[in-house]
Every structure is written in C-alpha cells, then in structure tokens.
Scaffold this active site. Structure first.
Site, mmCIF file in Angstrom:
data_model
loop_
_atom_site.group_PDB
_atom_site.id
_atom_site.type_symbol
_atom_site.label_atom_id
_atom_site.label_comp_id
_atom_site.label_asym_id
_atom_site.label_seq_id
_atom_site.Cartn_x
_atom_site.Cartn_y
_atom_site.Cartn_z
ATOM 1 N N GLU A 149 0.836 -1.195 0.000
ATOM 2 C CA GLU A 149 0.000 0.000 0.000
ATOM 3 C C GLU A 149 0.869 1.242 0.000
ATOM 4 O O GLU A 149 1.824 1.320 0.770
ATOM 5 C CB GLU A 149 -0.920 0.015 1.233
ATOM 6 N N GLY A 284 3.021 1.602 10.734
ATOM 7 C CA GLY A 284 3.362 0.663 11.781
ATOM 8 C C GLY A 284 2.835 -0.728 11.524
ATOM 9 O O GLY A 284 3.366 -1.708 12.042
ATOM 10 N N ALA A 285 1.776 -0.825 10.725
ATOM 11 C CA ALA A 285 1.166 -2.116 10.429
ATOM 12 C C ALA A 285 0.399 -1.992 9.120
ATOM 13 O O ALA A 285 0.062 -0.893 8.683
ATOM 14 C CB ALA A 285 0.236 -2.551 11.567
ATOM 15 N N MET A 286 0.115 -3.149 8.511
ATOM 16 C CA MET A 286 -0.549 -3.164 7.212
ATOM 17 C C MET A 286 -1.538 -4.313 7.140
ATOM 18 O O MET A 286 -1.197 -5.459 7.418
ATOM 19 C CB MET A 286 0.495 -3.281 6.091
ATOM 20 N N GLU A 287 -2.766 -3.997 6.692
ATOM 21 C CA GLU A 287 -3.904 -4.897 6.776
ATOM 22 C C GLU A 287 -4.001 -5.907 5.653
ATOM 23 O O GLU A 287 -5.117 -6.198 5.171
ATOM 24 C CB GLU A 287 -5.200 -4.078 6.831
ATOM 25 N N GLU A 321 -6.159 -2.876 12.699
ATOM 26 C CA GLU A 321 -5.868 -3.670 11.499
ATOM 27 C C GLU A 321 -6.919 -4.742 11.254
ATOM 28 O O GLU A 321 -7.269 -5.037 10.109
ATOM 29 C CB GLU A 321 -4.474 -4.286 11.605
ATOM 30 N N HIS A 324 -9.927 -3.575 9.409
ATOM 31 C CA HIS A 324 -9.741 -3.482 7.960
ATOM 32 C C HIS A 324 -10.159 -4.768 7.237
ATOM 33 O O HIS A 324 -10.404 -4.735 6.019
ATOM 34 C CB HIS A 324 -8.269 -3.221 7.639
ATOM 35 N N GLU A 343 -9.272 4.046 6.591
ATOM 36 C CA GLU A 343 -8.497 4.437 7.769
ATOM 37 C C GLU A 343 -9.315 5.150 8.841
ATOM 38 O O GLU A 343 -9.098 4.923 10.031
ATOM 39 C CB GLU A 343 -7.310 5.300 7.339
#
Length: 864
Positions: A149, A284-287, A321, A324, A343
C-alpha cells in the site's frame, strides 16, 4: 438564512464531488481487466533479488493493440498472450511505473492468459518485497516481507495496481525448506525439491485489490488458536513466542466482536498477525487480508521492556488492522480519494473494540488526543477535506495523514452519536453486505445509513467530509439560558475561506438529567432554555467535532466548577481553552488558571493532559528569558501530582496510572527537576549492574530521563547497550534515545551513526527524527547534506514528508527558507502538502511565542 446556508453546503458538495471525479485522474485504461493471477516467485535473500513468473487471466472488453499494466523495478524476460502468435513489444514508463505491451495487430474482445517472466529486487526499505535484518546469538539473520500500500505491488508482480481492479491470486514460492513462508491464505500444496528447497503453493485468495497481497519468509515461529472456526496465529522471529501471547489474546477477543458488529463472518480460513523487526517512518502495520504485517513495536509485548502504554497501543493497533478485514479488504474504496473509508473507520473501530474489552482504560478519553491533533492541523494552512481529489497514486501518499485518520475517526464518532448506535451499526451492516468483494465510494455508505436512521445524515456528512476546517460554536448567556451561533475556528488566513456546517451539538447542564440535542448552522442562532444558576456544558460528552467558545460569564462559571465536570468534559475544556488562547480568541492565561486547579486524585488521563500542556508551553519558551519563571510555575503544579503518584506502582491503582506516572516524569524531566533527574540517574546506575532490576514503565522513564540529560559517559553507556542487545525492540529504543540528548555535540554523534551500518537500515531515519525534537535545524541540515543516504533508508512513501517533519519541531521562522530550499531541490511540486503544513506549524509557533508568551510572563509575575 437557513436556505442560504443549506444551498451553500450543497454547492460545496457538488463542486467538491465534481473535482473528485476530475477527468485528469491518471489511471490504467479500462479496456483490459484482470480476473486471476497465478504467480510464482523464487526469492534470493542473500543477493536481494528474485525471479517471478505470472499467468494473468484477463478480459479484453474491446479490441486493442495495447495492454497497459503497472510494473516498477521489474525486468521482463518473456511475454506471451494466449492465442496470439507474436510476442508484443514491451515499453516502460518509469515515471508512471507502467509497462505497455504493443501487439502487431488488434487483440479481439475475449478471455486470455497473459504470461510474463521477470526479475525484481528485494529492497532495503519497506516497499515491494523488502528485507529486515536482525541480530541473533548466532549472528545476523534476514527475513523477507512485502508492503504494497498504496502502490507497490507493482514492484513484486506486473499487475493492475489500482484498488478497483480486484482479482483473485494464487501464489507459489520456492523457498528454503528450513524457513517458514506465509501469505494471505494457508499452504495448499507443499513439494520438496531437494537441495534444501521446497515449493509451497498457497490456496487461492478471495477477490481483492492488489495492495492486499502478502508474502513473508524467514526463521519464524507461530503460535495459534482456533476462534469461530478461524485459525488465528501470531508469527514472530524464532525465539520470540513469549512476546506473542498478548496479541493473540487480543485477536481472539476482537474477531467474534467484529463478526457480530459487521454482521458478516470473517471469510478467510486463517488470520495471521506477523511481526517484523525494525520500523518505518510511514506506517506501523498493514492490513494484508489474512496476513496482517506489524513492525514488532506494534505487536509484541516483552514484560522486561514493554510499558502499559505499549500494551494499550498493541491492543489498539491489532483492533485497527483487524477492522480493515471488513472495512478496506472485504469492501474497498473505489479510488484513493476514499482512503478514509479504510483508515477513518478502522481508527474509530479500534476505540470501539478496545473499549468493549478494556473498559477500565477509558480509551475514549484517549480519543480526545487524536481529535485534538486533527483539529490542530485542520485549523491551519495546508489542511484539506477528509475526501480530497487524488490525481494519481503518487499523490495518494499524502492522504495517509492526521486528517484522514483522526478527523475521519472523530467525524464518524460524531455522526454515530447523532443518529444513534443501533441505526449506525445497522447501516454499516447493510453497507458491508451490499458491497462485499467489491468497491464503494463514501456516498454508498451515507445512502445505507440514511435508510436505517430516523434522521438522514448525507448533507451533514458532506459538510464535514467535503470541506476542510473546524467549526466554532460561540455560546453566550441570555435571560433564559444560552444562545449558540456558528463560526469557523482558524489560526491563520485559512479560516477566510467561506464554510458552513450543520453541526450536531449536545448541551447538558452540570448535574442535569436531561440534555438538548440539535443542529447549529451558520447564519442562524439557536436558543436553549437553561435553568437559572445552571452550568451549561456545550459538546457535553465531547463527541462533536468543533471548538466551543463561551462568553466571559459562562467561561468563569465553568472554570469555577471545573473539578465537578466529568473527566471527558474536563479534557474538552482544557483543550478548547488552550487552542482558543493560543489563537487569540481569549486570554492564553485562562487555560493556565484551569491547569492550576489540577489536584491529586483527579482522573489520570486529565492529569496526564495537564502535564502535557505544561510541557508544551515550556517547549515554546525554548531559548527565551521567561523560561525559568514558567518552569517554576510548572514545577509548582506538577511536583505535588507526582508526589501523590510516586515512582513505584501501588497495588490496585487505576489502570491509567502508569501512563500518568510516565507523563509526569517526562514533564518534570523537561522542566529540569533536579530531584527527578538525580533519582533517574541513580536507578540507571543500578540498571547497568542489574538490567533485570528495572522493567516496563519505570525502565522506559529512567532511560528517557538519563538520555535527555546525558553527558558523554552516560551517552556512551547507552550506545554500548544499543550495540550489544540482540532484541530488536530494545535496539530500536536505545538508538532513538541516543538522538534525544540535549547536548548538541552528543546529538551530532548520534547523527553520525545514521550514516553507518551500525544501526539497522530502517532505524537510521528514526535517529535523525529523534535528534530533530531538540535540534531541528541540525537535523534538517543533516538531512539536506545526506539526502541520498537518508532516502535509501526511507521507503518512497516517506521521502516527501521526512524533512518537513524534522523542520516542524522548530519555533524559529529562520528555518523556513531552509525547508523551502530543500523542497525545491528534492520534493516534487505536486507533493508539497507536508511542506506547506510544516511551514504553517512553524509560523504558528513563532506567532505564539511572540504574541502569547508575553501575556504568560505578565500573568506569572502577578502570581507572586
């Protein structure tokens, strides 16, 4: 006047929606679309390269001689289209990151298989397929992960890398047999190849956008649990399983809650939460659907070093997350102008889920801080509507900001509070079911909620999402109660733009059983009957996204009853008084009078805000002669609060007391409290002899205090700890601490480390950012002098924001020409929004120093 206001709001909506649909949007042609990707990769981690082959099932909708798709940093070695004898000519557009396949004759409409063999690279930063290196007892190791992303799947596979082009994916990877490969779906077929290799084919994914695909590989361990038929797992570096249980427990709580809330079962057979060492300046994080990636700080809890705030943060990031999986993955925005649908909603759900399972944390008090950060940005030049036109995927990077996340979350909370929890939830359920496995725009959501709510919200929602700015509700006393009128709150000329809102307002007098609810529009006042002698609270419960400015009589009455207010209204009053005072709407000293009412025993979140506000004013006094007098005042306020809290936790104390303790220690350290600094140094000396003697919150506070006030010896001791630890979490913390030192010579030494191979690549920019807190000019000069080295450690999404973020710590307007020169040399003119916001922040801080601090100086003299 009401018709004029409504017409103006409708006009804004129409104009903005037309802009969002502007024909100059840069997207791929729609004459060819993907259906399925059959992808095989062979990574070479040591060489930082990989080979790939993909067979893409495509539909050609009209005859064409060209097929255009996205590809970046990939080299094609073979391209073929089923049923077409001649190979196409391949041309690349590096600027637009596309590959165009030109055939000698037109390809007829129909279904085809497009086959491409190619090679790519494994990046040093978190974009595409990237590596993260870390220390172990047996030397350095390397793990691989992907981050796509918003537009980096094209660095892993040639694809239609836009959210509307949903397709299914089957991924096959040839990997070392002694390592674990992970993707969105479970392994379906595993084949040993010999030579220490095996081939793993993952099950086919549901239909999804390309940016949600994931691949990871490394020496991993996995802990798991079955919840409602779903295999939930946490994947960590080998040896870190003891730090994974907290996140697994959180995920096990949250999954059934979300299934019930959204009214749709989680549709994948497994859900992995995957921890990677290092960090990013961008995320910090990705879904990724079924394979959520986290940097370790946002997923792991180490009892030796994790604080109460860390634990709260991990829970909330996991909740964000996982939200999402429905809002973003199952239903995806049509284009990046709708990223807030992902978001903003996930940010809102993280509070909702966390509050459900941890009510003692009072997380909606914490949400006040997020709303406050959004309002600060939204009241200055450089702000933008929640939904803004996005020309291309590169401009989309700028949409991942405080407005999208925190204002989005705050507006959602306000609208939910306006229509009611049940009506909102029912509308969300209908929206998720209707657009599952497809794409949606924001108006699709409003349409569903309009059906479930007694009060339609589309017009109200348009005014808060399609125009920028913060409403201001003025409150004046009348003979029978109060009168509300609307204005716009701004700290600069951005407030001159004509805006109007229908603002949902809740008024409830102190101690009253009943409340008033209604809309306040611009151009027409609203009178509310209030009992004689009552203390009216406008925005009671603080769900509204607006500032409240009381007249002098009402403000004095509220201040006199400050300690009797609910904690959330105390926070609201503190935040509004500060913002209004800084901006010149009322005396800045009004908020100091409120701060002076702080007493031990008040809500910890309120007292933490008091400490933060004292720290904020002190920072504005940097290098000014009035700082000593303000610090004396700050110590008079904060020292009694800390005396009641103490260094050592007490049995049965409030769940938020550890955060208050840490906030007070940080503020007292900033105020140069000699007793706090001496006590921290004594504890640090003991820590060096017995590291196990300090854990969690106390360890974090002690290390922070001694680092900020370090001399060369102490700094060297921290440096040794950073180099010697094998814990990625500790290493990140120590290197950040090295940059936080007040001493300029030592801060320069920290910057030097960022140019070496000593610190992991992804941690190097964090050192520079840490230096910028106390030495913004030094950090910006360093970044400008070493652009290539810094950019090599930053993912592309961060590069346009990094220097502006460094400079925004400054209160000196002299830094603005330096930042603008940097932007002229290194930032595209179409990506200058972070620079504009940074200039606005610096300019505003300089104004406050020049115009507001003298009033504080005079007020302080009167206190003696």
């Amino acid at each position: 006047m009401k018709k004029i206001a409504l017409f103006f709001g409708m006009l804004v909506a129409l104009i903005t929606q037309a802009a969002l649909a502007a024909p100059d949007r840069v997207v791929l042609p729609d004459d060819v679309t993907p259906v399925h990707y059959d992808l095989a990769v062979v990574p070479n981690a040591a060489a930082k390269t990989f080979t790939g082959s993909v067979r893409i099932a495509i539909d050609v909708h009209k005859a064409t001689t060209q097929v255009e798709l996205n590809a970046a940093d990939l080299a094609f070695s073979h391209v073929a289209l089923s049923g077409v004898a001649s190979a196409p000519k391949v041309s690349y557009d590096k600027d637009q990151e596309t590959a165009t396949l030109t055939f000698p004759s037109a390809v007829a409409p129909g279904h085809y298989i497009l086959a491409i063999n190619y090679t790519g690279k494994i990046n040093d930063n978190a974009a595409g397929l990237f590596h993260l290196d870390y220390d172990t007892a047996h030397g350095k190791k390397r793990a691989l992960f992907t981050q796509f992303e918003n537009s980096d799947a094209r660095r892993f596979v040639p694809c239609w890398d836009e959210p509307a082009h949903k397709a299914t994916f089957t991924l096959t990877a040839t990997v070392p047999a002694d390592e674990m490969a992970v993707s969105n779906m479970p392994v379906a077929v595993r084949m040993m190849l010999g030579g220490g290799l095996e081939r793993e084919q993952f099950a086919e994914t549901p239909k999804m956008s390309s940016y949600l695909l994931f691949f990871g590989l490394g020496d991993f361990d996995r802990i798991s649990r079955k919840v409602d038929g779903v295999d939930i797992g946490v994947i960590v570096k080998h040896g870190d399983l003891a730090q994974a249980g907290y996140a697994l427990d959180a995920a096990a709580h949250i999954l059934p809650f979300y299934e019930n809330y959204f009214g749709v079962k989680y549709p994948l057979p497994k859900l992995d939460l995957i921890a990677g060492p290092g960090q990013s300046q961008f995320f910090g994080a990705m879904e990724n659907w079924g394979a959520i990636f986290f940097f370790e700080r946002d997923l792991l809890v180490d009892p030796k070093i994790s604080t109460a705030a860390d634990k709260h943060g991990v829970y909330m990031v996991v909740a964000h997350e996982m939200a999402h999986m429905w809002s973003g993955d199952l239903v995806t925005m049509q284009w990046w102008d709708g990223i807030w649908l992902n978001e903003g909603f996930a940010s809102w759900m993280e509070y909702k889920a966390t509050n459900q399972f941890n009510p003692a944390w009072n997380v909606w008090l914490g949400a006040m801080g997020a709303k406050e950060r959004a309002m600060r940005v939204d009241a200055r030049a450089g702000t933008h509507p929640i939904i803004q036109p996005i020309h291309d995927v590169f401009q989309a990077n700028e949409a991942f900001d405080t407005i999208t996340y925190s204002k989005g979350m705050s507006v959602i909370r306000m609208l939910e509070n306006y229509v009611g929890d049940d009506a909102w939830r029912d509308g969300m359920r209908a929206y998720i079911k209707k657009y599952a496995y497809s794409n949606a725009v924001t108006d699709d959501l409003w349409a569903e909620i309009d059906k479930t709510s007694k009060t339609p919200i589309t017009d109200i929602a348009h005014e808060f999402t399609l125009q920028a700015g913060v409403p201001l509700i003025r409150v004046a006393a009348t003979a029978n109660g109060i009168r509300l009128t609307q204005d716009r709150f701004a700290v600069d000329d951005s407030g001159k733009a004509p805006t109007t809102w229908q603002v949902p307002v809740v008024e409830k007098s102190l101690g009253a059983k009943h409340e008033w609810r209604g809309l306040v529009g611009r151009g027409k006042s609203v009178d509310i009957v209030v009992a004689k002698g009552a203390v009216p609270i406008v925005n009671a419960g603080q769900a509204g996204y607006f500032r409240t400015l009381y007249d002098q009589t009402l403000a004095a009455k509220l201040a006199a009853h400050f300690r009797a207010l609910q904690p959330i209204d105390q926070l609201g009053l503190l935040n509004d008084e500060k913002a209004l005072g800084y901006a010149g709407y009322q005396p800045i000293t009004d908020v100091l009078a409120l701060i002076g009412q702080a007493r031990a025993g008040m809500n910890p979140s309120v007292l933490a805000d008091v400490a933060e506000q004292v720290s904020g004013v002190d920072a504005l006094y940097r290098d000014l002669p009035g700082r000593a007098a303000f610090r004396a005042y700050g110590l008079r306020v904060l020292q009694p609060l800390f005396a009641a809290v103490g260094w050592t936790p007490r049995a049965g104390e409030d769940a938020n007391m550890p955060m208050l303790r840490s906030e007070l220690l940080a503020a007292l350290s900033q105020l140069d409290d000699p007793s706090v600094i001496a006590a921290a140094r004594a504890r640090f000396a003991t820590y060096l002899k017995n590291p196990g003697g300090l854990t969690g919150d106390l360890r974090s506070s002690v290390l922070s205090i001694v680092a900020e006030h370090a001399d060369a010896t102490t700094w060297g001791q921290l440096h040794t700890l950073a180099m010697n630890t094998q814990s990625s979490l500790e290493k990140r913390q120590y290197y950040r601490l090295l940059g936080s030192v007040h001493d300029r010579t030592l801060a320069a030494r920290a910057l030097d480390i960022a140019l070496t191979d000593e610190a992991p690549v992804t941690m190097r920019p964090a050192i520079v950012a840490s230096v910028a807190v106390n030495h913004p000019k030094m950090a910006l000069d360093f970044a400008a002098a070493h652009v290539d080295a810094i950019n090599a450690a930053l993912e592309p999404d961060s590069r346009n924001e990094f220097a502006p973020e460094l400079a925004s710590n400054s209160y000196d307007p002299a830094i603005i020409p330096k930042l603008q020169a940097y932007a002229d040399a290194h930032i595209s003119t179409t990506a200058r929004s972070p620079t504009v916001r940074a200039v606005a922040t610096i300019t505003y801080a300089a104004m406050v120093r020049a115009k507001r601090l003298p009033a504080i100086d005079a007020w302080l003299k009167q206190q003696h």
